[in-house]
Write an enzyme that holds these catalytic residues in place. Structure first.
Site, PDB file in Angstrom:
ATOM      1  N   ASP A   1       0.742  -1.198  -0.059  1.00  0.00           N
ATOM      2  CA  ASP A   1      -0.142   0.010   0.083  1.00  0.00           C
ATOM      3  C   ASP A   1       0.690   1.126   0.123  1.00  0.00           C
ATOM      4  O   ASP A   1       1.662   1.509   0.927  1.00  0.00           O
ATOM      5  CB  ASP A   1      -0.989  -0.121   1.221  1.00  0.00           C
TER       6      ASP A   1
ATOM      7  N   ASP B   1      -1.938   6.208  -6.463  1.00  0.00           N
ATOM      8  CA  ASP B   1      -2.330   5.428  -5.359  1.00  0.00           C
ATOM      9  C   ASP B   1      -2.388   3.856  -5.954  1.00  0.00           C
ATOM     10  O   ASP B   1      -3.001   3.537  -6.993  1.00  0.00           O
ATOM     11  CB  ASP B   1      -3.880   5.842  -4.898  1.00  0.00           C
TER      12      ASP B   1
END
Ligand SMILES: *[C@@H]1O[C@H](CO)[C@@H](O)[C@H](O)[C@H]1NC(C)=O
Ligand SMILES: *[C@@H]1O[C@H](CO)[C@@H](O)[C@H](O)[C@H]1NC(C)=O
Ligand SMILES: *[C@@H]1O[C@H](CO)[C@@H](O)[C@H](O)[C@H]1NC(C)=O
Ligand SMILES: *[C@@H]1O[C@H](CO)[C@@H](O)[C@H](O)[C@H]1NC(C)=O
Ligand SMILES: *[C@@H]1O[C@H](CO)[C@@H](O)[C@H](O)[C@H]1NC(C)=O
Length: 465
Positions: free
Chosen positions: A135, A341
């Site tokens: 992440d 992202d």
């Protein structure tokens, strides 16, 4: 240049598309054929070997997609939208979020809601291999720990801190517990019942959370050992983490894995996300090595835009885009508020940018019949009658001249297997003030380079799967 050569095979979920050269002045376009495999959403977690190797100056981890259970495309897009809304609400008004006591104040961790499109790697924690979600939108690395008061089920055995001589608790009086954790998660740790351990709590707005104690432990990443790595030992964890052991945080604050390993890897990492869901893997590379780029185009860099109130996030200044070589002009460019992202799937653009992009795309793709919208995707076509389709190139431009060419596999989302509903895989935000997001669907087959020391992000085309 009427129809361009390629076949659409309805039965086996393969859509072969011909990518048209970027120039609309058609004389010297170059063509190449790309194969798209559209999701067979059956489970396949880890059949391929977990490789890790070490190049001269870098550590390379195999990066795979984690498929826990079959999910429908619609569900996936609904979840993607819920994630984007949570991101927007946090970014829009961070001070208000921070002061509220609600659990939504901590950053939403990428990939949590999207089991089918999570990317995972395997790392050693205290000598045990653990598969974790990668992440870039959060900082605390954590794994589920014994003795869990509540843990979701995971594939690897639970980490047992009491059985690991290299494990140490972090005390609640430390700056790590107070300021580093606060910078990383929006919330400082608190003293545990025995007045020494640092209890953290990280929630994700959708009911997913991890709670536990901060510890230090040796981790092994592709042959490199890092002693005393600060991580979360999760004792109560709940949510859509699939069967993974936890999460690897690659955000921007001091607690992230990138920051903690600066002396080993120079604050530098990159990844290449694979295009296929099954039997393919990309790579997560910690550290830099010129040999990494021998199969890619030259890396073009743009500045990371900092926003101290949004510490973990990587913002870029998206200055333009082009469709089939035609540059777009829109008010929503150049505001320095585009997030890159690893966890959001579909790229979101401010309405002024999206509408311009859509109009130009539709203009160039006007030979094909339209199809109804699908969830957040409103630029759809019925291609079931076509053997051949001509797909305009989509290119994003960033401050400093950096360019990201969207791979052909990242342009369309095949909603119906018979190609009767194929949608442009980009969506609009609700209003121009919202933060644009470059999603992972458009990052496939790119080497995306994060140089946190020089504060820049780079893109290069690379066939990683
Ligand atoms: C952990 O993974 C590494 C790298 O894939 C492998 O070499 C090693 O044997 C594994 N260790 C255990 C205990 O399974
Ligand atoms: C860490 O803290 C927990 C909870 O207080 C305790 O049970 C455990 O023994 C501690 N571990 C170490 C290595 O100090
Ligand atoms: C994936 O690999 C497995 C085992 O190597 C093989 O049985 C399977 O057919 C492959 N699937 C695809 C879609 O290539
Ligand atoms: C983004 O880049 C453009 C072009 O270089 C520049 O004019 C603009 O000021 C930049 N925006 C921000 C917020 O830095
Ligand atoms: C898509 O196009 C085909 C061929 O023109 C047509 O037969 C079919 O009904 C269309 N499907 C939809 C859902 O519109």
């Amino acid at each position: 240049m009427a129809g361009l050569p390629i076949s659409l095979r309805h039965r086996i979920f393969l859509l072969l598309l011909l990518l048209v050269g970027s120039s609309v002045h058609c004389s010297r376009e170059t063509y190449s054929i790309h194969e798209l495999q559209w999701g067979k959403t059956s489970a396949s977690h880890s059949t391929s070997g977990r490789r890790a190797r070490r190049a001269a100056g870098a550590t390379i981890l195999e990066m795979r997609q984690h498929l826990q259970s079959p999910r429908s495309y619609l569900k996936l897009l609904i979840e993607d939208e819920a994630r984007v809304e949570s991101l927007q609400s946090r970014i829009k008004d961070p001070m208000e979020m921070e002061e509220s006591t609600s659990e939504a104040q901590v950053p939403l961790v990428s990939g949590i809601k999207l089991q089918t499109l999570n990317y995972v790697v395997t790392m050693g924690v205290g000598g045990k291999n653990m598969t974790v979600i990668v992440d870039t939108g959060s900082d605390l690395t954590w794994v589920q720990c014994k003795p869990c008061s509540y843990c979701y089920s995971q594939k690897d055995p639970l980490f047992d801190a009491s059985a690991s001589p290299s494990y140490h608790n972090i005390t609640c009086k430390s700056t790590t517990c107070y300021s580093l954790l606060r910078a990383a998660t929006g919330k400082a740790g608190v003293c545990g019942a025995d007045r020494s351990t640092c209890n953290y709590a990280l929630s994700y707005g959708d009911g997913s959370y991890t709670r536990g104690v901060l510890g230090r432990e040796r981790i092994d990443i592709g042959g490199t050992s890092i002693e005393g790595f600060i991580f979360g030992c999760g004792l109560r964890n709940h949510g859509l983490f699939g069967g993974t052991s936890g999460l690897m945080g690659l955000g921007r604050t001091q607690l992230s894995l990138v920051s903690q390993t600066t002396s080993q890897f120079g604050g530098f990492f990159s990844y290449c996300l694979p295009t296929r869901i099954l039997n393919s893997s990309g790579s997560l590379v910690l550290g830099d090595d010129p040999a990494l780029y021998k199969n890619s185009t030259p890396v073009s860099y743009t500045r990371m835009v900092s926003d101290p109130r949004q510490a973990p996030f990587y913002f870029l200044n998206l200055t333009g885009a082009s469709i089939g070589g035609v540059p777009l002009d829109a008010a929503g460019f150049s505001n320095g508020r585009t997030l890159i992202d690893s966890g959001t799937v579909i790229t979101r653009l401010p309405p002024s940018v999206y509408q311009t992009l859509k109009a130009e795309f539709v203009r160039q793709f006007s030979g094909y019949p339209p199809a109804p919208s699908f969830s957040i995707l409103d630029t759809c076509f019925n291609l079931s009658a076509y053997e051949e389709v001509k797909v305009p190139k989509v290119r994003f431009g960033f401050e400093g001249g950096a360019e990201m060419n969207v791979d052909v596999t990242g342009i369309f989302y095949l909603v119906k297997k018979d190609a009767s509903q194929v949608c442009l895989a980009i969506a609009s935000l609700q209003f121009d003030g919202q933060v644009g997001i470059i999603g992972n669907y458009q990052q496939k087959n790119q080497r995306v380079v994060y140089d946190t020391v020089a504060s820049r992000i780079g893109f290069a085309e690379e066939a990683c799967s």
